[in-house]
Design an enzyme around this catalytic site. Sequence first.
Site, mmCIF file in Angstrom:
data_model
loop_
_atom_site.group_PDB
_atom_site.id
_atom_site.type_symbol
_atom_site.label_atom_id
_atom_site.label_comp_id
_atom_site.label_asym_id
_atom_site.label_seq_id
_atom_site.Cartn_x
_atom_site.Cartn_y
_atom_site.Cartn_z
ATOM 1 N N CYS A 69 12.036 8.018 -26.990
ATOM 2 C CA CYS A 69 12.273 7.861 -25.549
ATOM 3 C C CYS A 69 13.402 6.856 -25.297
ATOM 4 C CB CYS A 69 11.007 7.398 -24.835
ATOM 5 S SG CYS A 69 9.613 8.530 -24.980
ATOM 6 N N CYS B 275 7.737 4.279 -27.008
ATOM 7 C CA CYS B 275 8.191 5.472 -27.736
ATOM 8 C C CYS B 275 9.652 5.316 -28.164
ATOM 9 C CB CYS B 275 8.009 6.678 -26.810
ATOM 10 S SG CYS B 275 8.955 8.134 -27.220
#
Length: 99
Positions: A26, A23
């Site tokens: 993230c 991600c």
Amino acid sequence: MASFDDLIASDTPTLVDFYATWCGPCQTLMPILSQVKDSLGERLTIIKIDVDRNPQLAAQMQVRGVPTMMLFRSGKPLWRQSGVMSKDEIIGTVLEKIN
């Protein structure tokens, strides 16, 4: 190893970062959370949970997207937010919720 419930049971507020290695947002959040920890020190514990390695916990906590941050104190949820926030936004929210 401590269970999730044990980890969030502390009187010290615990910020849980549900993330995934694939991600992009993230990855953006990781250094921001390091700065938050540097700023708040012992006043906040930060735990990172990889949703791909802990799918049952992610489902139990109703994490639908990553990154999702959740703040707990004494096992009780105080706040949750999905997406990337700035260091100042996170610190401001944490201090507002724990004071």
